[in-house]
Design a protein around this motif. Structure first.
Motif, PDB file in Angstrom:
ATOM      1  N   HIS A   1       0.787  -1.303   0.049  1.00 15.75           N
ATOM      2  CA  HIS A   1       0.183  -0.116  -0.075  1.00 15.75           C
ATOM      3  C   HIS A   1       0.978   1.298  -0.094  1.00 15.75           C
ATOM      4  CE1 HIS A   1      -3.384   2.381   0.940  1.00 15.75           C
ATOM      5  NE2 HIS A   1      -2.772   3.019   1.890  1.00 15.75           N
ATOM      6  N   THR A   2       2.089   1.100   0.886  1.00 15.30           N
ATOM      7  CA  THR A   2       2.801   2.553   0.851  1.00 15.30           C
ATOM      8  C   THR A   2       4.005   2.595   0.074  1.00 15.30           C
ATOM      9  OG1 THR A   2       3.922   1.384   2.788  1.00 15.30           O
ATOM     10  CG2 THR A   2       2.042   2.496   3.283  1.00 15.30           C
TER      11      THR A   2
ATOM     12  N   VAL B   1       6.385  -2.412  10.710  1.00 14.46           N
ATOM     13  CA  VAL B   1       6.500  -3.475  11.721  1.00 14.46           C
ATOM     14  C   VAL B   1       5.011  -3.205  12.510  1.00 14.46           C
ATOM     15  CG1 VAL B   1       7.227  -3.783  14.224  1.00 14.46           C
ATOM     16  CG2 VAL B   1       8.893  -3.086  12.323  1.00 14.46           C
ATOM     17  N   ALA B   2       4.234  -4.508  12.665  1.00 15.42           N
ATOM     18  CA  ALA B   2       3.109  -4.578  13.358  1.00 15.42           C
ATOM     19  C   ALA B   2       3.205  -4.228  14.925  1.00 15.42           C
ATOM     20  CB  ALA B   2       2.413  -5.949  13.032  1.00 15.42           C
ATOM     21  N   VAL B   3       2.386  -3.515  15.576  1.00 18.64           N
ATOM     22  CA  VAL B   3       2.406  -2.979  16.979  1.00 18.64           C
ATOM     23  C   VAL B   3       1.463  -3.643  17.722  1.00 18.64           C
ATOM     24  CG1 VAL B   3       2.043  -0.964  18.453  1.00 18.64           C
ATOM     25  CG2 VAL B   3       3.106  -0.682  16.045  1.00 18.64           C
ATOM     26  N   SER B   4       0.174  -3.822  17.236  1.00 20.94           N
ATOM     27  CA  SER B   4      -0.648  -4.567  18.093  1.00 20.94           C
ATOM     28  C   SER B   4      -1.897  -5.160  17.095  1.00 20.94           C
ATOM     29  CB  SER B   4      -1.544  -3.613  19.230  1.00 20.94           C
ATOM     30  OG  SER B   4      -2.024  -2.682  18.716  1.00 20.94           O
ATOM     31  N   GLU B   5      -2.626  -5.921  17.865  1.00 17.05           N
ATOM     32  CA  GLU B   5      -4.148  -6.462  16.991  1.00 17.05           C
ATOM     33  C   GLU B   5      -5.071  -6.926  17.992  1.00 17.05           C
ATOM     34  OE1 GLU B   5      -3.404 -10.973  15.974  1.00 17.05           O
ATOM     35  OE2 GLU B   5      -1.584  -9.856  15.191  1.00 17.05           O
TER      36      GLU B   5
ATOM     37  N   ARG C   1       2.846   0.208  12.317  1.00 16.33           N
ATOM     38  CA  ARG C   1       3.666   1.396  12.087  1.00 16.33           C
ATOM     39  C   ARG C   1       4.347   1.125  10.670  1.00 16.33           C
ATOM     40  NH1 ARG C   1       8.845   2.062  11.806  1.00 16.33           N
ATOM     41  NH2 ARG C   1       9.323   0.024  13.312  1.00 16.33           N
ATOM     42  N   ALA C   2       4.368   2.433   9.917  1.00 18.08           N
ATOM     43  CA  ALA C   2       4.756   2.339   8.730  1.00 18.08           C
ATOM     44  C   ALA C   2       5.457   3.495   8.471  1.00 18.08           C
ATOM     45  CB  ALA C   2       3.737   1.883   7.420  1.00 18.08           C
ATOM     46  N   GLY C   3       6.928   3.465   8.487  1.00 17.92           N
ATOM     47  CA  GLY C   3       7.516   4.928   8.379  1.00 17.92           C
ATOM     48  C   GLY C   3       7.243   5.509   9.842  1.00 17.92           C
ATOM     49  N   ARG C   4       6.622   6.844   9.566  1.00 16.92           N
ATOM     50  CA  ARG C   4       6.440   7.761  10.550  1.00 16.92           C
ATOM     51  C   ARG C   4       5.062   7.559  10.912  1.00 16.92           C
ATOM     52  NH1 ARG C   4      10.402  12.981   9.978  1.00 16.92           N
ATOM     53  NH2 ARG C   4      12.261  11.922  10.087  1.00 16.92           N
ATOM     54  N   GLN C   5       4.276   6.905  10.137  1.00 19.25           N
ATOM     55  CA  GLN C   5       2.923   6.968  10.388  1.00 19.25           C
ATOM     56  C   GLN C   5       2.491   5.510  10.791  1.00 19.25           C
ATOM     57  OE1 GLN C   5       1.874   8.106   6.187  1.00 19.25           O
ATOM     58  NE2 GLN C   5       1.122  10.167   7.012  1.00 19.25           N
ATOM     59  N   GLN C   6       1.045   5.413  11.411  1.00 18.70           N
ATOM     60  CA  GLN C   6       0.408   4.429  11.961  1.00 18.70           C
ATOM     61  C   GLN C   6      -0.880   4.198  11.256  1.00 18.70           C
ATOM     62  OE1 GLN C   6       0.211   3.043  15.851  1.00 18.70           O
ATOM     63  NE2 GLN C   6       2.346   4.090  16.345  1.00 18.70           N
ATOM     64  N   TYR C   7      -0.993   2.844  10.824  1.00 21.25           N
ATOM     65  CA  TYR C   7      -2.514   2.478  10.208  1.00 21.25           C
ATOM     66  C   TYR C   7      -2.980   1.286  10.664  1.00 21.25           C
ATOM     67  CZ  TYR C   7      -0.322   4.861   6.005  1.00 21.25           C
ATOM     68  OH  TYR C   7       0.058   5.546   4.875  1.00 21.25           O
ATOM     69  N   ASP C   8      -4.356   1.171  10.819  1.00 20.95           N
ATOM     70  CA  ASP C   8      -5.219   0.221  11.118  1.00 20.95           C
ATOM     71  C   ASP C   8      -5.727  -0.436   9.891  1.00 20.95           C
ATOM     72  OD1 ASP C   8      -5.220   0.705  13.877  1.00 20.95           O
ATOM     73  OD2 ASP C   8      -6.822   2.009  13.773  1.00 20.95           O
ATOM     74  N   VAL C   9      -5.224  -1.828   9.738  1.00 22.65           N
ATOM     75  CA  VAL C   9      -5.245  -2.629   8.708  1.00 22.65           C
ATOM     76  C   VAL C   9      -6.454  -3.775   9.205  1.00 22.65           C
ATOM     77  CG1 VAL C   9      -4.461  -4.365   7.193  1.00 22.65           C
ATOM     78  CG2 VAL C   9      -3.020  -2.330   8.055  1.00 22.65           C
ATOM     79  N   THR C  10      -7.774  -3.842   8.482  1.00 26.68           N
ATOM     80  CA  THR C  10      -8.674  -4.530   8.770  1.00 26.68           C
ATOM     81  C   THR C  10      -8.630  -5.953   7.949  1.00 26.68           C
ATOM     82  OG1 THR C  10     -10.142  -2.906   9.620  1.00 26.68           O
ATOM     83  CG2 THR C  10     -11.022  -5.142   9.003  1.00 26.68           C
ATOM     84  N   ILE C  11      -8.560  -6.907   8.479  1.00 25.04           N
ATOM     85  CA  ILE C  11      -8.222  -8.352   7.599  1.00 25.04           C
ATOM     86  C   ILE C  11      -9.215  -9.333   7.988  1.00 25.04           C
ATOM     87  CG2 ILE C  11      -6.490 -10.166   7.366  1.00 25.04           C
ATOM     88  CD1 ILE C  11      -4.549  -8.282   8.537  1.00 25.04           C
TER      89      ILE C  11
END
Length: 322
Positions: free
Chosen positions: A248-249, A258-262, A279-289
């Motif tokens: 995506h990025t 790096v995944a932080v939590s789930e 955490r992706a670079g300096r941003q954080q994302y929520d990925v729904t799977i």
């Protein structure tokens, strides 16, 4: 509705291997790596029976140390046998063989060391905790990465048929860096290539795709296509989410994503679902799977039936606040 492959009535010898069937069914290797964050790689030339690793460990460690090794395996220590690509004699010279230890974390970050042994019993007093904790101090620093191709055909024929061409091709281009390795899990995703100490496992590779993985790794990057996962990730959900974010990025650096939590979520989907914070670079994302238990079924010569599952990216949302 899951896909079905015909051929149930065909003789086993006429059926394709499990790795071929998994591809035919549209199976994806993303999110299928075993948990590994530290390695004990023992050079073991010659043929490997299906239980070659367990035989070697039983010979190397007395009973109490062997039991402790099994406890550390649950924490991410992965012992493996390695050998140089090529033909393997039945009575190889085992004196002076190399051992490599390393991991994905510790005071020095990604690290590797090497030393030599003349007999497997030389490993009996090895400081296993220093490997798992990333402290090292066991051998001389070794500049990685190493590229380990599973060719353990007595575990599954697909590993030999699809792995050996990869190992031979990489060995010719990167002598000393490319090795054959004992079973890393997931024969249906052969050819499998594990990069250490970075800890990225790739699957469904042909020789050209394997070279693309190696070139990226030598440049300090991760090739996301055919990536099974970052083996140090705590869960396979996290592995898949990291891969989805890399695609995506466009981030390719080894430690960029790096995944932080789930946590699990309630959905109107028929399958299980989770949200993974990454955490992706300096941003954080929520990925729904979401995950489908089975995407299709088909017979193979390796197993009575191959029935791969699969993850689906439902949503990727940028977090605006922690």
């Amino acid at each position: 509705m899951t896909a079905q492959l015909s051929g149930a009535a065909a003789p086993a010898g006429k059926l394709p291997g499990c790795a071929v069937v998994a591809r035919m069914l549209g199976g994806s290797p993303a999110g299928t790596a075993a948990h590994m964050r530290a390695w004990l790689l023992i050079e073991f030339p010659g043929p490997w029976p299906s239980d070659a690793l367990e035989q070697a460990l039983d010979e190397a460690f007395p009973a109490d140390r062997r039991e402790y090794l099994e406890q550390l395996r649950a924490k991410g220590l992965r012992p493996l046998l390695i050998r140089q690509p090529g033909r393997h004699t039945r009575e190889p010279n085992l004196a002076g063989r190399r051992v490599f230890v390393g991991g994905t974390s510790g005071p020095a970050g990604h690290w590797m060391e090497s030393f030599r042994i003349n007999d497997l019993s030389d490993l009996a007093d090895l400081d296993l905790d220093a490997i798992v904790d990333g402290r090292g101090g066991i051998g001389k620093p070794y500049q990685g990465p190493m590229f380990l191709v599973c060719t353990h055909g007595t575990k599954d024929m697909c590993c030999a048929l699809l792995g050996r061409p990869l190992a031979a091709s990489l060995g010719a281009t990167y002598p000393g860096r490319a090795w054959e390795v004992s079973h890393v899990g997931g024969d249906r995703w052969a050819g499998n290539l594990l990069v250490v100490p970075d800890g990225f496992l790739h699957g469904q590779l042909d020789p050209d795709e394997a070279h693309a993985v190696v070139k990226a790794s030598l440049a300090g990057q991760v090739h996301p296509e055919h990536l099974r996962g970052r083996t140090a990730a705590e869960t396979q959900w996290a592995q898949y989410a990291e891969i989805a974010l890399r695609k995506h990025t466009g981030l390719r650096g080894t430690d960029d994503v790096v995944a932080v939590s789930e946590h699990p979520v309630e959905t109107d989907l028929e399958s299980e679902a989770r949200v993974v914070n990454v955490r992706a670079g300096r941003q954080q994302y929520d990925v729904t799977i979401s995950r489908r238990a089975v995407i299709g079924r088909g017979p193979s010569r390796c197993n009575a039936m191959v029935a791969p599952g699969g993850y689906i990216t439902e949503n990727i949302a940028l977090r605006t606040s922690p």
